[in-house]
Design a protein around this motif. Structure first.
Motif, PDB file in Angstrom:
ATOM      1  N   THR A 284       0.832  -1.202   0.000  1.00 35.80           N
ATOM      2  CA  THR A 284       0.000   0.000   0.000  1.00 35.80           C
ATOM      3  C   THR A 284       0.869   1.255   0.000  1.00 35.80           C
ATOM      4  O   THR A 284       2.051   1.206   0.314  1.00 35.80           O
ATOM      5  CB  THR A 284      -0.907   0.069   1.242  1.00 35.80           C
ATOM      6  N   PHE A 285       0.236   2.378  -0.328  1.00 32.47           N
ATOM      7  CA  PHE A 285       0.805   3.698  -0.089  1.00 32.47           C
ATOM      8  C   PHE A 285      -0.343   4.675   0.086  1.00 32.47           C
ATOM      9  O   PHE A 285      -1.480   4.397  -0.293  1.00 32.47           O
ATOM     10  CB  PHE A 285       1.771   4.133  -1.199  1.00 32.47           C
ATOM     11  N   ASP A 286      -0.052   5.814   0.704  1.00 33.16           N
ATOM     12  CA  ASP A 286      -1.060   6.846   0.930  1.00 33.16           C
ATOM     13  C   ASP A 286      -0.774   8.035   0.022  1.00 33.16           C
ATOM     14  O   ASP A 286       0.377   8.398  -0.199  1.00 33.16           O
ATOM     15  CB  ASP A 286      -1.045   7.315   2.393  1.00 33.16           C
ATOM     16  N   VAL A 287      -1.849   8.616  -0.488  1.00 31.82           N
ATOM     17  CA  VAL A 287      -1.748   9.827  -1.292  1.00 31.82           C
ATOM     18  C   VAL A 287      -2.251  10.963  -0.409  1.00 31.82           C
ATOM     19  O   VAL A 287      -3.381  10.915   0.082  1.00 31.82           O
ATOM     20  CB  VAL A 287      -2.611   9.736  -2.567  1.00 31.82           C
ATOM     21  N   VAL A 288      -1.412  11.971  -0.179  1.00 31.85           N
ATOM     22  CA  VAL A 288      -1.775  13.098   0.671  1.00 31.85           C
ATOM     23  C   VAL A 288      -1.439  14.399  -0.046  1.00 31.85           C
ATOM     24  O   VAL A 288      -0.714  14.413  -1.039  1.00 31.85           O
ATOM     25  CB  VAL A 288      -1.050  13.050   2.037  1.00 31.85           C
ATOM     26  N   SER A 289      -1.979  15.479   0.495  1.00 30.77           N
ATOM     27  CA  SER A 289      -1.649  16.809  -0.002  1.00 30.77           C
ATOM     28  C   SER A 289      -1.341  17.671   1.217  1.00 30.77           C
ATOM     29  O   SER A 289      -2.241  18.191   1.858  1.00 30.77           O
ATOM     30  CB  SER A 289      -2.819  17.386  -0.799  1.00 30.77           C
ATOM     31  N   LYS A 290      -0.070  17.775   1.547  1.00 26.86           N
ATOM     32  CA  LYS A 290       0.351  18.523   2.729  1.00 26.86           C
ATOM     33  C   LYS A 290       1.313  19.630   2.319  1.00 26.86           C
ATOM     34  O   LYS A 290       2.034  19.513   1.345  1.00 26.86           O
ATOM     35  CB  LYS A 290       1.034  17.606   3.735  1.00 26.86           C
ATOM     36  N   VAL A 291       1.305  20.700   3.124  1.00 24.77           N
ATOM     37  CA  VAL A 291       2.187  21.835   2.891  1.00 24.77           C
ATOM     38  C   VAL A 291       2.934  22.115   4.191  1.00 24.77           C
ATOM     39  O   VAL A 291       2.340  22.092   5.269  1.00 24.77           O
ATOM     40  CB  VAL A 291       1.365  23.078   2.473  1.00 24.77           C
ATOM     41  N   ASP A 292       4.233  22.384   4.080  1.00 23.00           N
ATOM     42  CA  ASP A 292       5.033  22.720   5.246  1.00 23.00           C
ATOM     43  C   ASP A 292       4.693  24.150   5.673  1.00 23.00           C
ATOM     44  O   ASP A 292       5.062  25.115   5.002  1.00 23.00           O
ATOM     45  CB  ASP A 292       6.519  22.574   4.908  1.00 23.00           C
TER      46      ASP A 292
ATOM     47  N   ARG B 128      10.851  28.376  -2.183  1.00 21.10           N
ATOM     48  CA  ARG B 128      10.842  27.573  -0.965  1.00 21.10           C
ATOM     49  C   ARG B 128      10.354  26.149  -1.223  1.00 21.10           C
ATOM     50  O   ARG B 128      10.184  25.366  -0.294  1.00 21.10           O
ATOM     51  CB  ARG B 128       9.957  28.238   0.079  1.00 21.10           C
ATOM     52  N   GLY B 129      10.070  25.808  -2.483  1.00 25.29           N
ATOM     53  CA  GLY B 129       9.686  24.436  -2.833  1.00 25.29           C
ATOM     54  C   GLY B 129       8.231  24.103  -2.578  1.00 25.29           C
ATOM     55  O   GLY B 129       7.879  22.942  -2.419  1.00 25.29           O
ATOM     56  N   ILE B 130       7.372  25.113  -2.547  1.00 32.50           N
ATOM     57  CA  ILE B 130       5.938  24.883  -2.336  1.00 32.50           C
ATOM     58  C   ILE B 130       5.228  25.053  -3.674  1.00 32.50           C
ATOM     59  O   ILE B 130       5.389  26.074  -4.350  1.00 32.50           O
ATOM     60  CB  ILE B 130       5.366  25.863  -1.293  1.00 32.50           C
ATOM     61  N   SER B 131       4.451  24.050  -4.053  1.00 38.59           N
ATOM     62  CA  SER B 131       3.749  24.088  -5.330  1.00 38.59           C
ATOM     63  C   SER B 131       2.657  25.160  -5.322  1.00 38.59           C
ATOM     64  O   SER B 131       1.951  25.336  -4.327  1.00 38.59           O
ATOM     65  CB  SER B 131       3.124  22.720  -5.598  1.00 38.59           C
ATOM     66  N   LEU B 132       2.507  25.849  -6.438  1.00 38.79           N
ATOM     67  CA  LEU B 132       1.458  26.865  -6.543  1.00 38.79           C
ATOM     68  C   LEU B 132       0.062  26.237  -6.617  1.00 38.79           C
ATOM     69  O   LEU B 132      -0.932  26.934  -6.508  1.00 38.79           O
ATOM     70  CB  LEU B 132       1.707  27.764  -7.747  1.00 38.79           C
ATOM     71  N   LYS B 133      -0.010  24.898  -6.810  1.00 37.99           N
ATOM     72  CA  LYS B 133      -1.305  24.224  -6.769  1.00 37.99           C
ATOM     73  C   LYS B 133      -1.903  24.294  -5.369  1.00 37.99           C
ATOM     74  O   LYS B 133      -3.103  24.152  -5.202  1.00 37.99           O
ATOM     75  CB  LYS B 133      -1.157  22.757  -7.170  1.00 37.99           C
ATOM     76  N   SER B 134      -1.053  24.511  -4.361  1.00 38.00           N
ATOM     77  CA  SER B 134      -1.515  24.590  -2.973  1.00 38.00           C
ATOM     78  C   SER B 134      -2.055  25.975  -2.630  1.00 38.00           C
ATOM     79  O   SER B 134      -2.718  26.144  -1.619  1.00 38.00           O
ATOM     80  CB  SER B 134      -0.377  24.271  -2.009  1.00 38.00           C
ATOM     81  N   LEU B 135      -1.769  26.965  -3.457  1.00 33.71           N
ATOM     82  CA  LEU B 135      -2.223  28.332  -3.191  1.00 33.71           C
ATOM     83  C   LEU B 135      -3.555  28.560  -3.879  1.00 33.71           C
ATOM     84  O   LEU B 135      -3.683  28.390  -5.085  1.00 33.71           O
ATOM     85  CB  LEU B 135      -1.193  29.346  -3.701  1.00 33.71           C
ATOM     86  N   ASP B 136      -4.543  28.949  -3.091  1.00 30.94           N
ATOM     87  CA  ASP B 136      -5.879  29.218  -3.614  1.00 30.94           C
ATOM     88  C   ASP B 136      -6.130  30.717  -3.509  1.00 30.94           C
ATOM     89  O   ASP B 136      -6.566  31.202  -2.464  1.00 30.94           O
ATOM     90  CB  ASP B 136      -6.918  28.419  -2.811  1.00 30.94           C
ATOM     91  N   ALA B 137      -5.818  31.452  -4.575  1.00 32.07           N
ATOM     92  CA  ALA B 137      -5.956  32.907  -4.566  1.00 32.07           C
ATOM     93  C   ALA B 137      -7.299  33.307  -5.164  1.00 32.07           C
ATOM     94  O   ALA B 137      -7.717  32.782  -6.195  1.00 32.07           O
ATOM     95  CB  ALA B 137      -4.828  33.542  -5.365  1.00 32.07           C
TER      96      ALA B 137
ATOM     97  N   ALA C 210      -6.104  35.017  -0.165  1.00 33.79           N
ATOM     98  CA  ALA C 210      -5.616  33.720  -0.628  1.00 33.79           C
ATOM     99  C   ALA C 210      -5.553  32.789   0.571  1.00 33.79           C
ATOM    100  O   ALA C 210      -5.532  33.233   1.715  1.00 33.79           O
ATOM    101  CB  ALA C 210      -4.243  33.868  -1.264  1.00 33.79           C
ATOM    102  N   SER C 211      -5.543  31.497   0.295  1.00 36.38           N
ATOM    103  CA  SER C 211      -5.383  30.521   1.368  1.00 36.38           C
ATOM    104  C   SER C 211      -4.524  29.368   0.847  1.00 36.38           C
ATOM    105  O   SER C 211      -4.375  29.176  -0.351  1.00 36.38           O
ATOM    106  CB  SER C 211      -6.742  30.014   1.846  1.00 36.38           C
ATOM    107  N   ILE C 212      -3.992  28.625   1.791  1.00 36.18           N
ATOM    108  CA  ILE C 212      -3.171  27.463   1.452  1.00 36.18           C
ATOM    109  C   ILE C 212      -4.039  26.222   1.622  1.00 36.18           C
ATOM    110  O   ILE C 212      -4.610  26.003   2.691  1.00 36.18           O
ATOM    111  CB  ILE C 212      -1.925  27.375   2.369  1.00 36.18           C
ATOM    112  N   LYS C 213      -4.170  25.438   0.541  1.00 43.33           N
ATOM    113  CA  LYS C 213      -4.997  24.226   0.583  1.00 43.33           C
ATOM    114  C   LYS C 213      -4.192  23.068   1.139  1.00 43.33           C
ATOM    115  O   LYS C 213      -3.087  22.805   0.682  1.00 43.33           O
ATOM    116  CB  LYS C 213      -5.492  23.852  -0.816  1.00 43.33           C
ATOM    117  N   GLU C 214      -4.785  22.378   2.123  1.00 46.57           N
ATOM    118  CA  GLU C 214      -4.159  21.171   2.665  1.00 46.57           C
ATOM    119  C   GLU C 214      -5.189  20.061   2.677  1.00 46.57           C
ATOM    120  O   GLU C 214      -6.380  20.307   2.874  1.00 46.57           O
ATOM    121  CB  GLU C 214      -3.652  21.415   4.083  1.00 46.57           C
TER     122      GLU C 214
END
Length: 162
Positions: free
Chosen positions: A6-14, A73-82, A96-100
């Motif tokens: 198995t593996f898990d698919v997640v969407s996390k931001v530091d 800083r290595g954060i994908s722009l897909k995580s930014l919801d402007a 804007a907000s950061i999607k997690e």
């Protein structure tokens, strides 16, 4: 008897990296000549990032500075919801907000994609804001990871590969 891999698919931001990018953007906005006298600023309040300036063009420029700091800083722009700029008194604002986490509609899209295009032995199940993908074959799981890396709607990470 071999057990399922198995593996898990997640969407996390530091969060610390987001905070660092925000601080860098604040410093650059305070120092740049083209932002002098236009009331440009960027603030973090709870879950929202609020950008202010005297005109719509300037507030979009503030967003552009923040986006460039996130990328560095290595954060994908897909995580930014402007959102869209809007007038508020004499200034223009943009929130804007950061999607997690993976929201329900996106999780359903991913499971449908795995079911339709992935190997037949792979199963995906939604567990809260993440997905668990399992199969008897590790090669099939690696094929699914390669397929999901091309997924456009969210910034995905793959953890707990067993």
């Amino acid at each position: 008897m071999a057990s399922d891999s198995t593996f898990d698919v997640v969407s996390k931001v530091d969060k610390q990296e987001v905070s660092n990018a925000l601080n860098q953007a604040q410093k650059e906005i305070a120092q740049r000549y083209d932002f002098k006298g236009v009331g440009a600023e960027i603030d973090f309040s709870g879950e929202k990032i609020l950008m202010k300036a005297s005109s719509e063009e300037r507030v979009k420029a503030v967003l552009d500075v923040f986006e460039s700091k996130l990328v560095k800083r290595g954060i994908s722009l897909k995580s930014l919801d402007a959102g869209e700029p809007y007038a508020s008194g004499k200034e223009t604002r943009l929130e804007a907000s950061i999607k997690e986490g993976i929201d329900q509609p996106t999780a359903k899209k991913i499971t449908k994609l795995i079911r339709d295009e992935g190997p037949k032995s792979v199963k995906a199940q939604i567990q809260g804001d993440e997905l668990r993908v399992s199969s008897k074959s590790r090669d099939d799981l690696q094929e699914v990871i390669a397929m999901l890396k091309k997924f456009e709607d969210a910034d995905l990470q793959f953890i707990n590969f067993r």
